[in-house]
Structures are given as C-alpha cells and as structure tokens.
Design an enzyme around this catalytic site. Structure first.
Site, mmCIF file in Angstrom:
data_model
loop_
_atom_site.group_PDB
_atom_site.id
_atom_site.type_symbol
_atom_site.label_atom_id
_atom_site.label_comp_id
_atom_site.label_asym_id
_atom_site.label_seq_id
_atom_site.Cartn_x
_atom_site.Cartn_y
_atom_site.Cartn_z
ATOM 1 N N GLY A 62 -9.771 79.202 82.393
ATOM 2 C CA GLY A 62 -10.129 79.965 81.188
ATOM 3 C C GLY A 62 -11.540 80.526 81.318
ATOM 4 N N GLY A 66 -11.163 73.672 77.652
ATOM 5 C CA GLY A 66 -11.299 74.095 76.257
ATOM 6 C C GLY A 66 -12.178 73.161 75.455
ATOM 7 N N LEU A 92 -15.309 81.285 69.126
ATOM 8 C CA LEU A 92 -16.250 82.310 69.590
ATOM 9 C C LEU A 92 -17.430 82.382 68.629
ATOM 10 C CD1 LEU A 92 -13.710 85.175 70.410
ATOM 11 C CD2 LEU A 92 -15.057 83.868 72.078
ATOM 12 N N HIS A 97 -21.628 111.640 80.237
ATOM 13 C CA HIS A 97 -21.355 111.636 81.683
ATOM 14 C C HIS A 97 -22.662 111.459 82.446
ATOM 15 C CE1 HIS A 97 -19.605 112.636 85.527
ATOM 16 N NE2 HIS A 97 -20.621 113.482 85.732
ATOM 17 N N GLY A 154 -27.210 75.515 67.830
ATOM 18 C CA GLY A 154 -25.889 74.954 68.125
ATOM 19 C C GLY A 154 -25.503 75.040 69.586
HETATM 20 P P1 FAD Z 1 -21.744 75.122 67.148
HETATM 21 O O1 FAD Z 1 -22.445 76.217 67.842
HETATM 22 O O2 FAD Z 1 -21.039 74.108 67.973
HETATM 23 O O3 FAD Z 1 -22.820 74.413 66.207
HETATM 24 C C1 FAD Z 1 -22.503 73.283 65.472
HETATM 25 C C2 FAD Z 1 -23.798 72.520 65.216
HETATM 26 O O4 FAD Z 1 -23.537 71.490 64.281
HETATM 27 C C3 FAD Z 1 -24.354 71.839 66.456
HETATM 28 O O5 FAD Z 1 -25.701 72.206 66.654
HETATM 29 C C4 FAD Z 1 -24.242 70.342 66.150
HETATM 30 O O6 FAD Z 1 -25.301 69.581 66.708
HETATM 31 C C5 FAD Z 1 -24.324 70.355 64.630
HETATM 32 N N1 FAD Z 1 -23.720 69.188 63.979
HETATM 33 C C6 FAD Z 1 -22.492 68.664 64.211
HETATM 34 N N2 FAD Z 1 -22.269 67.623 63.355
HETATM 35 C C7 FAD Z 1 -23.373 67.505 62.583
HETATM 36 C C8 FAD Z 1 -23.726 66.646 61.510
HETATM 37 N N3 FAD Z 1 -22.892 65.709 61.024
HETATM 38 N N4 FAD Z 1 -24.947 66.813 60.954
HETATM 39 C C9 FAD Z 1 -25.820 67.764 61.406
HETATM 40 N N5 FAD Z 1 -25.509 68.606 62.414
HETATM 41 C C10 FAD Z 1 -24.299 68.503 62.977
HETATM 42 N N6 FAD Z 1 -18.774 82.109 72.555
HETATM 43 C C11 FAD Z 1 -18.938 83.439 72.582
HETATM 44 O O7 FAD Z 1 -18.644 84.116 71.587
HETATM 45 N N7 FAD Z 1 -19.442 84.069 73.695
HETATM 46 C C12 FAD Z 1 -19.774 83.397 74.813
HETATM 47 O O8 FAD Z 1 -20.222 83.985 75.794
HETATM 48 C C13 FAD Z 1 -19.605 81.985 74.824
HETATM 49 N N8 FAD Z 1 -19.932 81.266 75.911
HETATM 50 C C14 FAD Z 1 -19.819 79.909 75.872
HETATM 51 C C15 FAD Z 1 -20.164 79.190 77.004
HETATM 52 C C16 FAD Z 1 -20.065 77.819 77.011
HETATM 53 C C17 FAD Z 1 -20.448 77.058 78.241
HETATM 54 C C18 FAD Z 1 -19.623 77.141 75.832
HETATM 55 C C19 FAD Z 1 -19.530 75.647 75.805
HETATM 56 C C20 FAD Z 1 -19.259 77.846 74.699
HETATM 57 C C21 FAD Z 1 -19.348 79.242 74.710
HETATM 58 N N9 FAD Z 1 -18.980 80.007 73.600
HETATM 59 C C22 FAD Z 1 -19.100 81.372 73.638
HETATM 60 C C23 FAD Z 1 -18.453 79.382 72.358
HETATM 61 C C24 FAD Z 1 -19.538 79.294 71.284
HETATM 62 O O9 FAD Z 1 -20.617 78.549 71.779
HETATM 63 C C25 FAD Z 1 -18.971 78.665 70.024
HETATM 64 O O10 FAD Z 1 -17.823 79.364 69.616
HETATM 65 C C26 FAD Z 1 -20.007 78.700 68.899
HETATM 66 O O11 FAD Z 1 -21.177 78.025 69.256
HETATM 67 C C27 FAD Z 1 -19.418 78.086 67.630
HETATM 68 O O12 FAD Z 1 -20.379 78.129 66.627
HETATM 69 P P2 FAD Z 1 -20.381 77.078 65.432
HETATM 70 O O13 FAD Z 1 -21.538 77.467 64.580
HETATM 71 O O14 FAD Z 1 -19.043 76.986 64.826
HETATM 72 O O15 FAD Z 1 -20.637 75.651 66.118
#
Ligand code: FAD
Length: 478
Positions: A187, A282, A330, A456, A43
């Site tokens: 942010g 965001g 997150l 420490h 993801g």
């Molecule tokens: P995602 O990781 O977004 O995964 C969703 C997946 O679903 C994707 O791979 C997408 O391709 C797939 N998908 C979507 N629609 C479909 C469909 N119809 N069919 C099949 N596949 C589909 N969070 C932290 O906790 N710590 C950090 O340090 C941090 N740093 C970040 C830095 C950046 C630059 C960014 C952009 C985000 C960061 N985040 C961080 C946030 C974190 O990446 C997200 O909160 C997290 O990835 C969310 O997880 P998720 O599984 O909900 O979704």
C-alpha cells in the site's frame, strides 16, 4: 484535584483533524482547549507520518538523481554517499519546524493547549493525566471533539521489536542503509518508505496479500507502479501471499529478520530473509486511554467511533473526526471534517464533504494519484463510461525532464461526458490531481477540461490530452 476549567469546546488530539478543527472553532468565536498527549503538536501527520516521510522521500530522490541521472544532464559528480545522521537529521529539523508552526497557530488563535492524556470522567468532563497517571487538569465543555487518530495496525504472527522488525515510525529513524528489506504490504506507506531505502540502494522485496499494488486505487495504477519500481529500483514483488510470521533472529551485527508467508492460491509456505522487515499493512483507530465508557460511548468492530452525518457520536455533545472514524485515513480528509464540524457547531450550513472526491496520492517517483470512481467501481455499478488515456512518453515537458513513465486516465460518463474519475501516475502528479478535484466538484465534462487552456510546456497538458482522448479520441500529440 485541580480546579475545573470551563471551555466552549474541547478538542482531544492535535493532529490535522484536531488542530484544524480547533483553529476553525476559535475563528468562529469559541473559547477552545486542545489536549495532546505527546510533547509536540501536529499528530501522526507532522511527527511520524506525512511530513517526515516526504522529507525522506525528497532527500532520497536527490541522492538517486545524483547517482543515476545527473550524468544524463551532463553534470558529473563524484560517487555520492549517504550520511545517515544528516539524512535523518534534516527530517528531524523539518518536523521540528512544522510542529512549532502548529504551536504558533494555537497561540495566534488563543487556543489553550493542555499537554497530557485526556480521559472522560463523564459526558462533558475530561481529566487530563501526566504520563505517571497523575491528573493535572480537569476540563469541561458542552462540546467535545474526539480526534485521537490511529496507530499502526498489527498483523498476527508479526513480532515488531522496533529494531529489525519495524513500523513506519522506526523506518523514519534508521541509522544505516539496510542491504535488504522486506516490506509487508504493497500500500501507500510501504511503497513510499520502501522507495526511500530502495533509492539509497536497499534491495526491497514487497510481500502483498492482494494481486496488485495499492489495491484501493484504479487497477491500472498498481500495474504501472509495479513495472516502474521493478525497472528503476529493482523491487521484487510477491503478490497473493499472506504473511504468517515475522521475527528477528541472531545477535549483534548478524541480526536478521525472517518472514514466512503462504501463497494464497497454492497454500505453499515461502520464507524471506532480510536485514529489516517493515510492517505496513495499514492503520487502526486509536481510542486507548479515553475511558469511553464513562461517557457512554463504545467502538465498532474495527475499533472506530460511530458517528452520524454530522460527526455526532451516540452521545449528544460528543463528536469525532479523522482517522478515529470511518473513511480514508488521510490528513486532508481529517482536516476537511474538522472544518465542517466547527462550522456546523457554529450554526452554519457547510457544504457537504464528497468523500469520493477526496484525492489519494502516493509520493513515490513517479507519483500516483486518483480521485473519483475507479474503472472497476464503474463496471460494478453498471455505469456506462468511456476512458481517455494519455502517456507521458511522447510529451514534450516529460522528454525535456526525462520523466517519461506513466499516464493520465480520465473516465467520463458515456452519455453526458461528465468526468467520473481521474487516475494518474507520472511526474508531479500529486499537484496535478487538484485540477481533477475541481473538475469533479464542478461536475465538469471531459470536453470542459479539453477546452481549458493549459500552459505549455507543463505536465498538466497531459491532463488536457487525456480529456481530449476521453471526449472523442481527439488527443493531439498521440
Ligand atoms: P492523528 O494525526 O493521528 O492525531 C491524533 C493525535 O491525538 C495524536 O497526536 C495523538 O497523540 C493524540 N491523542 C490520542 N489519544 C489522545 C488522548 N487520549 N489525549 C490526548 N491526545 C491524544 N496522510 C495524507 O493525507 N498524506 C500523506 O502523505 C500521508 N503520509 C503518511 C505517512 C505515514 C508514514 C503515516 C503513518 C501516515 C500518513 N498519512 C498521510 C496519514 C495521516 O498521517 C493521517 O491520516 C492523519 O494524521 C490523521 O489525522 P488525525 O488528526 O485524525 O489523527
């Protein structure tokens, strides 16, 4: 039309919400399929989020230290230079390694991975489509988990051309060190990626609508962060500015970005020019391509999928977790929800997720982290509290390493001494916050933390000192 394949559960999206949910479901005996539209698993987090941004933060920190701090330690090196191809190339290798790691875990747990965009045909059937729209798989299950995550949030007037006006995804791929960069949004993502380039020598200007950085976190952290980024990396800040447009002008090497913003207080228009502009205001929930109507689902005003306390949507048998639902965006929040849901579906009674005890971390240097209630939240709720604070400046471990910026702040109930919030900025805070989470989850008092032994010399001793300060102004090294 391909033959329909039946599973006990299907997860849509292989981010930290989806793939962790799939693993837990498989551990609990379900026959699971996971659909992912991208070629690699993991993801946003593993491909274009948490992991690649941390890889670049680590590399840029080495560069900055070699250039600015090695000599303090008596280590003399010739002027360091950045090889952008290698800098970005290392990050790509890191991403490759961790995404392959997820593929290994799917195999190990006998989870069927289906590549393509999943789209509802009805409440329990999904069609999976190749990029050209051809249906490659038809899957059915009595339990479907939507974990489709989020995408970069737009800002009206900001024209992202993915070349000079960029998002976090392109900021992980630059082929040069920009001389100047405007970051729209103060942010977490803006400050982390701004720090990467600031450390390499880019003059970074942050334009933020609110009156401080990292507005969701305790106010003291944003103030200290602004002071430190100004002092060490020469960041410029423009608070209370609403960006109205950002575009690219010029051709070839003369390409520039122009950002216009209105001062919220006066309405005065201000213009900023920079080589690159990073849009970092965001992220918003991602549901494109799911064909939610076919399942009888809709989204709320923010594009998120509505769920109840058990992550069930308006349609029985369909669930949603992670960035696509309410709450902090997150990775660890998404994973916690994935595990909770899998255990609930298996008939277990998992412990509730305490959302206000999920820590938030900013991986700048110094790092920033917070968990529990902020001081403003306690004031607004009328909760009587006391604050203990300990700065890193006099702390032995910090003096030894040269990392003397920042502090630990502990907020405890004025009557019961229960720890209500812990907010820190300083060295290796991202790891120190784990102690605070345990303290909050076990409803420890500030005195409990003050009593426990802390090795420490470690930065963790600052947590103990702040707890002593909160208990009865008893800090020992202040
Ligand atoms: P995602 O990781 O977004 O995964 C969703 C997946 O679903 C994707 O791979 C997408 O391709 C797939 N998908 C979507 N629609 C479909 C469909 N119809 N069919 C099949 N596949 C589909 N969070 C932290 O906790 N710590 C950090 O340090 C941090 N740093 C970040 C830095 C950046 C630059 C960014 C952009 C985000 C960061 N985040 C961080 C946030 C974190 O990446 C997200 O909160 C997290 O990835 C969310 O997880 P998720 O599984 O909900 O979704």
């Amino acid at each position: 039309m391909p033959e329909t394949q039946a599973f006990d559960a299907i997860v849509i999206g292989a981010g930290p919400g989806g793939y962790v949910c799939a693993i837990r479901l498989a551990q609990l005996g379900f026959n699971v399929a996971i659909c992912e539209k991208e070629a690699t698993l993991g993801g946003t987090c593993l491909n274009v989020g948490c992991i690649p941004s941390k890889a670049l933060l680590d590399s840029s920190e080495h560069f900055f230290n070699a250039k600015h701090h090695f000599a303090d330690h008596g280590i003399l090196v010739s002027e360091p230079k950045v090889d952008m191809a290698a800098f970005i190339g290392r990050k790509t290798k890191v991403v490759d390694q961790v995404t392959k790691g997820v593929a290994f875990l799917m195999k190990k747990n006998k989870i069927t991975v289906v590549t393509g965009t999943a789209s509802f045909k009805d409440q329990s059937t999904l069609e999976v489509k190749a990029p050209g729209g051809e249906v490659t798989h038809v899957l059915t299950a009595p339990r479907i988990v939507i974990a489709t995550g989020s995408k970069v949030a737009d800002l009206p007037g900001v024209v992202v051309d993915a070349d000079r006006v960029i998002t976090s995804t392109e900021a992980l791929l630059l082929t040069e060190v920009p001389k100047t960069m405007v970051v729209i949004g103060g942010g977490i993502i803006g400050l982390e990626l701004g720090s990467v380039y600031g450390r390499l020598g880019t003059q970074v200007t942050v334009v933020e609508y609110a009156d401080r950085l990292i507005p969701g976190m305790d106010a003291d952290l944003g103030k200290e962060m602004a002071r430190i980024l100004k002092k060490h990396l020469g960041f410029e800040f423009h608070f209370g500015h609403a960006v109205t447009s950002a575009t690219t002008t010029g051709k070839g090497k003369a390409r520039k970005t122009v950002v216009t913003a209105k001062q919220v207080a006066s309405g005065t228009e201000v213009t900023f020019e920079a080589d690159y502009t990073l849009l970092a205001v965001g992220r918003s929930a991602y549901t494109a391509g799911l064909n939610l109507q076919a399942a009888g689902l809709t989204t709320d005003a923010k594009g998120r999928i509505d769920i109840n306390d058990h992550f069930q949507t308006a349609v029985p048998g369909i669930y949603a977790i992670g960035d696509v639902v309410r709450g902090a965006m997150l990775a660890h929040k998404a994973s916690d929800e994935g595990v909770w849901l899998a255990e609930h579906l298996a008939g277990h009674k998992p412990a509730p997720i305490h959302y206000h005890r999920i820590p938030g971390v900013v991986y700048t240097w110094p790092e920033v982290a917070g968990v529990g209630y902020t001081e403003d939240e306690l004031k607004a709720a009328g909760t009587p509290y006391k604050a203990g604070k300990y700065p890193f400046k006099p702390h032995g471990r910090s003096v030894a390493s040269g990392d003397t910026d920042g502090f630990v702040k502990i907020l405890a109930h004025a009557d019961t001494d229960e720890v209500l919030g812990v907010h820190m900025i300083g060295p290796r805070i991202a790891d120190l916050i784990a102690e605070a989470v345990v303290a909050l989850e076990f409803r420890a008092s500030a005195e409990d933390i003050a009593t426990f032994s802390h090795a420490h010399p470690t930065y963790a001793e600052a947590v103990k000192e702040a707890a002593l300060d909160a208990t009865a102004k008893r800090a020992l090294h202040l």
